[in-house]
Design a protein around this motif. Sequence first.
Motif, mmCIF file in Angstrom:
data_model
loop_
_atom_site.group_PDB
_atom_site.id
_atom_site.type_symbol
_atom_site.label_atom_id
_atom_site.label_comp_id
_atom_site.label_asym_id
_atom_site.label_seq_id
_atom_site.Cartn_x
_atom_site.Cartn_y
_atom_site.Cartn_z
ATOM 1 N N GLN A 64 42.725 32.452 50.373
ATOM 2 C CA GLN A 64 41.934 31.588 51.242
ATOM 3 C C GLN A 64 41.425 30.374 50.455
ATOM 4 O OE1 GLN A 64 38.903 33.892 53.094
ATOM 5 N NE2 GLN A 64 39.274 32.943 55.053
ATOM 6 N N ASP A 65 40.983 30.625 49.228
ATOM 7 C CA ASP A 65 40.497 29.527 48.383
ATOM 8 C C ASP A 65 41.621 28.547 48.092
ATOM 9 O OD1 ASP A 65 38.125 30.812 48.381
ATOM 10 O OD2 ASP A 65 38.298 31.647 46.347
ATOM 11 N N ILE A 66 42.803 29.088 47.831
ATOM 12 C CA ILE A 66 43.930 28.217 47.482
ATOM 13 C C ILE A 66 44.301 27.322 48.659
ATOM 14 C CG2 ILE A 66 46.424 28.251 47.020
ATOM 15 C CD1 ILE A 66 45.819 30.629 45.116
ATOM 16 N N VAL A 67 44.266 27.908 49.847
ATOM 17 C CA VAL A 67 44.571 27.111 51.045
ATOM 18 C C VAL A 67 43.583 25.962 51.168
ATOM 19 C CG1 VAL A 67 44.547 27.170 53.567
ATOM 20 C CG2 VAL A 67 45.705 28.973 52.302
ATOM 21 N N ALA A 68 42.316 26.283 51.012
ATOM 22 C CA ALA A 68 41.288 25.237 51.128
ATOM 23 C C ALA A 68 41.462 24.197 50.026
ATOM 24 C CB ALA A 68 39.911 25.876 51.059
ATOM 25 N N ASP A 70 51.165 31.177 44.136
ATOM 26 C CA ASP A 70 49.932 30.570 43.600
ATOM 27 C C ASP A 70 48.875 31.635 43.310
ATOM 28 O OD1 ASP A 70 51.072 28.166 43.800
ATOM 29 O OD2 ASP A 70 50.053 27.556 45.640
ATOM 30 N N VAL A 71 48.778 32.598 44.215
ATOM 31 C CA VAL A 71 47.751 33.629 44.046
ATOM 32 C C VAL A 71 48.121 34.514 42.849
ATOM 33 C CG1 VAL A 71 46.527 35.518 45.170
ATOM 34 C CG2 VAL A 71 47.367 33.621 46.531
ATOM 35 N N GLU A 72 49.394 34.835 42.759
ATOM 36 C CA GLU A 72 49.842 35.699 41.661
ATOM 37 C C GLU A 72 49.557 35.004 40.321
ATOM 38 O OE1 GLU A 72 53.915 36.759 42.165
ATOM 39 O OE2 GLU A 72 53.784 38.419 40.764
ATOM 40 N N ARG A 73 49.854 33.692 40.289
ATOM 41 C CA ARG A 73 49.622 32.928 39.061
ATOM 42 C C ARG A 73 48.127 32.920 38.726
ATOM 43 N NH1 ARG A 73 51.720 28.006 40.696
ATOM 44 N NH2 ARG A 73 53.709 29.011 41.023
ATOM 45 N N GLU A 74 47.341 32.726 39.754
ATOM 46 C CA GLU A 74 45.897 32.661 39.519
ATOM 47 C C GLU A 74 45.365 34.014 39.018
ATOM 48 O OE1 GLU A 74 42.438 30.769 42.193
ATOM 49 O OE2 GLU A 74 44.264 29.665 41.778
ATOM 50 N N MET A 75 45.926 35.083 39.557
ATOM 51 C CA MET A 75 45.488 36.408 39.113
ATOM 52 C C MET A 75 45.922 36.638 37.660
ATOM 53 S SD MET A 75 45.861 38.972 42.320
ATOM 54 C CE MET A 75 44.368 39.926 42.287
ATOM 55 N N ALA A 76 47.136 36.187 37.345
ATOM 56 C CA ALA A 76 47.611 36.348 35.965
ATOM 57 C C ALA A 76 46.716 35.549 35.006
ATOM 58 C CB ALA A 76 49.055 35.889 35.856
ATOM 59 N N ASP A 77 46.341 34.346 35.441
ATOM 60 C CA ASP A 77 45.408 33.550 34.630
ATOM 61 C C ASP A 77 44.095 34.304 34.454
ATOM 62 O OD1 ASP A 77 47.260 31.607 34.450
ATOM 63 O OD2 ASP A 77 46.326 30.242 35.903
ATOM 64 N N GLY A 78 43.668 34.941 35.550
ATOM 65 C CA GLY A 78 42.423 35.700 35.529
ATOM 66 C C GLY A 78 42.494 36.834 34.520
ATOM 67 N N VAL A 79 43.647 37.460 34.421
ATOM 68 C CA VAL A 79 43.816 38.556 33.453
ATOM 69 C C VAL A 79 43.659 37.999 32.038
ATOM 70 C CG1 VAL A 79 45.467 40.223 32.500
ATOM 71 C CG2 VAL A 79 45.274 39.937 34.972
ATOM 72 N N LEU A 121 46.039 43.438 38.712
ATOM 73 C CA LEU A 121 47.271 42.663 38.826
ATOM 74 C C LEU A 121 48.462 43.586 39.049
ATOM 75 C CD1 LEU A 121 48.656 39.903 38.686
ATOM 76 C CD2 LEU A 121 48.839 40.180 36.226
ATOM 77 N N ARG A 122 48.477 44.698 38.314
ATOM 78 C CA ARG A 122 49.590 45.641 38.456
ATOM 79 C C ARG A 122 49.625 46.227 39.877
ATOM 80 N NH1 ARG A 122 48.560 49.277 34.135
ATOM 81 N NH2 ARG A 122 48.446 47.700 32.528
ATOM 82 N N ALA A 123 48.429 46.523 40.385
ATOM 83 C CA ALA A 123 48.353 47.089 41.744
ATOM 84 C C ALA A 123 48.870 46.092 42.768
ATOM 85 C CB ALA A 123 46.916 47.465 42.067
ATOM 86 N N VAL A 124 48.601 44.820 42.527
ATOM 87 C CA VAL A 124 49.042 43.797 43.467
ATOM 88 C C VAL A 124 50.559 43.617 43.393
ATOM 89 C CG1 VAL A 124 48.979 41.304 43.862
ATOM 90 C CG2 VAL A 124 46.860 42.567 43.619
ATOM 91 N N GLN A 125 51.086 43.760 42.180
ATOM 92 C CA GLN A 125 52.520 43.499 42.008
ATOM 93 C C GLN A 125 53.409 44.626 42.548
ATOM 94 O OE1 GLN A 125 52.377 42.482 37.868
ATOM 95 N NE2 GLN A 125 52.568 40.289 38.297
ATOM 96 N N ALA A 126 52.847 45.795 42.706
ATOM 97 C CA ALA A 126 53.652 46.888 43.288
ATOM 98 C C ALA A 126 53.527 46.822 44.802
ATOM 99 C CB ALA A 126 53.133 48.226 42.786
ATOM 100 N N SER A 127 54.629 47.078 45.499
ATOM 101 C CA SER A 127 54.560 46.999 46.966
ATOM 102 C C SER A 127 53.749 48.181 47.506
ATOM 103 C CB SER A 127 55.965 47.018 47.563
ATOM 104 O OG SER A 127 56.529 48.303 47.401
ATOM 105 N N LEU A 128 53.218 47.995 48.687
ATOM 106 C CA LEU A 128 52.450 49.066 49.319
ATOM 107 C C LEU A 128 53.359 50.273 49.566
ATOM 108 C CD1 LEU A 128 49.957 50.199 50.691
ATOM 109 C CD2 LEU A 128 50.519 48.906 52.728
#
Lengths: 1101, 494
Positions: free
Chosen positions: A246-250, A811-820, A830-837
């Motif tokens: 949402q932040d990235i969109v804004a 963009d979100v994935e990159r931002e999360m990786a930066d966050g790590v 990040l790992r949880a996000v990268q694995a599919s549900l």
Amino acid sequence: MKIAEIAGGTAATLNVRSLDRPLLPAPQLEQEVALVRSGDQALLQMGGDVWAVVGVTPSDAVALTNLVDCGLPTIAYVARASTDSLVVETRRFCQALTIPEPFQVGVDDKVVDELRSNHRVSGTVADMAQWLADRLFLPPAIGVPAAMRRLVVSADNRGRLDAFRIYGLRIAVDVRRVDNKLRLERVVRGGRNTPARLTLATASISLVDATVAAELHGAVRTTLTEAVANGGSYLKIWQQYHQLEQDIVARRAQTFGAVKYKDCQMQRNGAWRFVLEPVDDLLVQFGPQSDWERFELMAGTMAPGQPQVGAVSKAKAKQPQFCASIAQIDAHKNSVEFEPPDEDEEQPAPPQSGYLWLSTSGDDARLARRARAEEALRTGNCPLPQLGLLMEGRPAPAARRQRVNIAGPALKSVISAVFRPKRPTTRQLAAIEMALNTPDVCLIQGPPGTGKTKVITAIEQCLAVLADEGVEHSHRILVCAAQHDAVETVAKLTEVFGLPAVKVGRRRHDAYAGPDAAQIFASERIDLLRSGLKQPAEAERLDRVRKLVLACSRTAALPAEQAKRIREVLDELDGLLAAPLRDRALAHAAELVRPVALADPEAAALLLQAARGIRVEHAAFGDDGPQQARKALVRLAQALTTDERVFLERCAVAEPEPFLPWMAQGRAIRDALIDRLAPPPPNTQPRLDEATRSLLLEIVDHVDRRRAASRTGIDATVAAFIDDLEGDPEGVREAIERYTVVLAATLQQAAGKVMRQVRGVDFGQVVFESVIVDEAARANPLDLFIPLSMASRRVVLVGDHRQLPHLLEPDVEREMADGVEKGTVEQQTLRAVQASLFERMWLQLRALEQQDGIARTITLDAQFRMPKALGEFLSQQFYERNGDVAIESPSSAEQFHHELPGYANRGEPCAAAWLDVPADDGDEIRAVSKSRPAEATAIAREVHRLIDLDSKLTFGIIAFYSDQVDEIGRAMLKHGLTESVLGRRNWRVAERWATTCDAKGKTVERLRIGTVDAFQGKEFDVVFLSVTRSNWLPADTEAQLRIKYGHLMLENRLCVAMSRQQRLLVVVGDLAFVEADAAAKPLRALQAFVALCRGPHATIR
Amino acid sequence: MQPFADPNRPFELATPVLRLKSGKDPNAKWVLWPVFAWRVVVPVPKKRKLDLFERAMLGLARAGVTRLTEMANHVKISQDLSALVVQGLQNAALVDPTGRPTARGIKALEELDDDLPDEMRVGFVLTDGFTGKLWPRFLTGDLPLADVELDDKGRPILLSGSPGDPWRDPTFSVLPGVRDSLIRTRPQVGDVLRAAKRHRRQRKLDDLSDDDDFRAVPQMQRVSFIDRIGQSYQMALRVHRHPSGDWMVDDPFGHGEGVDLRARMEERLDKLPGLRNWLAPLIGSGLAATTLGDLRMRAAWAVEARLTLAIRIHADLYALLVAMQRAMFEAEADDAPRDKWDDVLVKAQRATERVFHTTLKQFRRTKSPLHRKLAQADLKYNALQLDTIAADLGFESPLPNSLKSVRRGKVQFAEESGGGSLRPLVVLALLYADVTPEHPLHKCALMHRDLLRRLDALAGARDQAAHDGVDQLSDRVTEHVETVYAATEMLLPQ
């Protein structure tokens, strides 16, 4: 319900004015007021203020006195207001009833069904309770605690509440005490027969879930709340992801800012072109949005200061604003042209000059749907609240249900029919059984070619037959997938109750995408209905004639055309028209074509010649006048009038003399004869003469009489049905949409506006009894939450986590990786996000099975797509190595036979081949994406050599990189396999090679060139896979390996890329590069493939 | 005029002509295009009170069929579906529990059966004689048959104006040849509805009022075809000179330029020399002149002669160079409009950009982005730096201002996207040459010291061509074309 919407009670209107001071602050309309007596004064209480009031007129005064003195419960509100007087609407009730202790009214399954089917309300019981509360309860009275709501009820005189009706806004509900609990009995529309005696009750009332599942759900929600509250909650991680997106969109909208334009013009196709104020770097400004079709710009007079996601939506909601995606940017002319609106889209005109800014409305809607679904799952406010628990890895209680036996007579035949002529495998049967019996969710892993679409179809058909929930058949199942392609594939194969699945929602800017399911259904029915008949039924013939005649009698036409139509009508009415009328019509048609009624043209020409030969000059008559006259008498015998005959007979016997006095009349006689015999000039003007019109009307009268006599027969009904099928495509679609058991949609469009319309839901979440998600491992979990939150009975996820991963926002994935890296995001997040549900649930549900004994996962273990050698290679390299079951290949080798020259080994057709393009032929070209022209050229040459050998063979060309796809596309231009077009990609598959008919006569794609992503779910006879990478980069560290080999190291991509072929897989690349020692680990699967190519079923070229 | 000709040869000179617009324009040319007209009947849209399954089931119930199996069999639907529909009819009290229609049900059916003839509209849709594609138009009213007389060769002459002294427009009939496969398939109803919708929308866009216009397109919900076979007609199309100097085909229904029609006519130009000859005053080449195909061949030959056959390796660049050279030939023709020279410049710049793109691909391996060598805002610094690099390489220095003041953002875009326009690409090439000894610009400077200046001049001329008021001089354009060849020769390994 607002005060002004109150139903029942005795209504009165009072006009009152203040005695001492103005009525300030000015009262608001519909604001509640209280009228009470204090001593000898009437007081009006409004908010915190009190005024002494009197009636404006004597009658008002009397009415006011009556009201304040009567002591009956009253509700009053402002109907009209000024500073010195008020018009007050009042409702007086017969008695008041106050119940101090809280009391609950249960909403049970019956009422839930009633609300769904009769009142277009859907969602959870909580949603429905909210809908009812909004319509039944009044806000608390002035000065009363908020929990004490008011309601209008018909209670008995003693105020007992054992059976009563509550009157609300356009509805009324009946409540009854059963087993010492109050329960909603029914919800009726209107409830207008309001009795005079009504009670105004004040109570702390609430509507509660009294469904069978309520008890279970209550416990689940409590556990879920605990689970989510703990650190590391999976659902909370996605909440965080959602916020980032949402932040990235804004931010994206903010970064783009606003571009000023000085003029705009609409083009003839409805598209708008904007001329911008001079901008230094137009392309740079638009550059970051280079994927233009994804983005839309809005136009307005005011540039938004800081476009906020919500703010823009609200503004848009108030007034429609211009919003479209960019078609073209002309940096030299400093102009931007937008896409024209779709056919059924109304695009508001932009202001003549103003600003353009990035629209966030599409993202808003997308994110809002995700947010709603995520919240529903996280809070358990969805029909299957246990899904949240399972996602958190907690065991969930399961409702006890009767087990469905698929070997029973009802289902066995259904399943056999789906798989005919083959038989389902044991695993396929087990998967179907598991899906039908799951208490909540079931995951089916379908490796390539294992028939998962057939399994889905079988599940749908079984569910339709079972109808185990006792609700309506229509719209019981939702089938969805992340992408349109996948939805269309699965929808096309669905047929339940003889009806296709209807895909709800469409692709953007895609007004027409070939025949839809409704069209196919209609044409199949028409063929079936007509196939048994030698000629159309009488009713259908009469109907067609009627339209034909009406069309002819309404428009002018050339006489010859009218004649043709009349004959057509007569042919159609063969045997149905009275003989005299038929003869008359035939004669008229003949007259229209040849008014002189001449015979064939040659005879006519002879007649004319004879007439022209009549001598009427003295000199000429002297030569052969009598002979010509005798000839004319013979030839024109039938066409002569008496005068003409007399004249000619005279000529025939006359002796040639210098002067014959009667010869003077000869010229007029001859000219009249010639005029009559000469063909008339062709009539080129359309007309409709009276004789034709009246004849046509006479025929239509006859047809109408005949139709009237037979309109109630079976034939007439069938004819009308055929006419509906043929002439009303939208009507066919609507009807199928209404009855179809299965609706299909993308994950996002499942919660869209169109879906709500189709389901007929005005309030609450759309709910389906069963939700089936295909390609579930590809779905972004937040998108996948949407259909999960809609299932009331079961969810079936079908996918394969060994194939392409799920779609994340880069963009979100990159931002999360930066966050790590910065330490603001945890690595495990990040790992949880990268694995599919799908993968997560797969692992968790397998673990849970050990605890609760409920099997919720299954892998299909037999592939039918490709030859055994390739099937085994796939199984070993991508499945067995990861601990999955071995995939069998039961199909016989004959099914995969081919005769492609150069691809045989000892006379046997190869299943696999390596086409070596050594490094000497050229390295890869490295940019953001990679390409290798040498490979592209080799592939183009090879495909060109093979493609025309067998017109039924289909070819897929796969590359890991989009630049290489373009390189191949361009290389194929010179072979004519592709053709140049304008557009972002300057080529496309040439029309000649685009499609072909397969062995079943079905139209299929013949040649496709694309990245791996464009191939999941597709299959081709022959697949060329371009390795692309060939370089001399170092490979010493893990990072260097990633740079050197790139996508080749991604096993899931390789798995998809190497499993699309039905007969032959040809990998094209630098063999030495792949076989190098350094590649042993990173390119393990490719090296194994090379080894396979050196074996008996393959070749290296 | 023969309205209904031989079914195997549905189009001939005598085929009736349709004409919707006329007017005296001595410079316009009229072309008769083969179309098939399909007559349709359109009832007034009604709210669908019963869906088609309900109507069928209710109708069958009225006819005395009440068993579900029979009902389903009569209309070839599944029994489950018929049960579902009948259940719905019972819920709506249109059918009683025994399966017989109620009075309400019979009334509902009768309302549907009463399709009053007065409420029906009659119209036509047209399919293309060659492709069978439906025209996105709906023709209401009578067919607009043109007044025609034949010339001595039997060719139609369109008549308009006063009957006593009519205006005569000679025509050229585009008649399908024996090798043309005619497609006469009846269009789908859905396509007709879409065509009508598009036509209605176009009328709205063109601000055409529906009031009192007998050609107004009605609202449609359903359509019935009257014709099983389309009737052949020739549609009169007006071809004229566009204000831009180009030629254009009018939409016969009066909706501006028929871009699609022009494209179809272009396809026929090479196949029908007569048509090319007929339109020669507008399109600039007669029968004696070279065809487009010839021109393309000549251009390809010229390019290969100039750059050797090796240029074919770069297929996409080769295509751009051939296009440039073809435009050059067209512009050199005596009767070519002056703006053809602009066309040459546009194509010249595209080809040069492609040369630089290709070079960039080969050298874009340096890890750190080179655009960063330029300052964000300090243009003087950038100019100094670029002048120095150019001088070091051996090019004329100082460079033109327009070249050395290219903004860093544009260079960055060129570097990151591999795209961008000419000047940023030249600057980027300079930056790469500065750090890459094997870059071809080094060699280039030895041969063409002025190449950078000439490239800048090309970019400038192209910019001018895109704007109003400046005519290109042919000799200058020829120089620019020579620059393109020089750049290609020097920068691309062959």
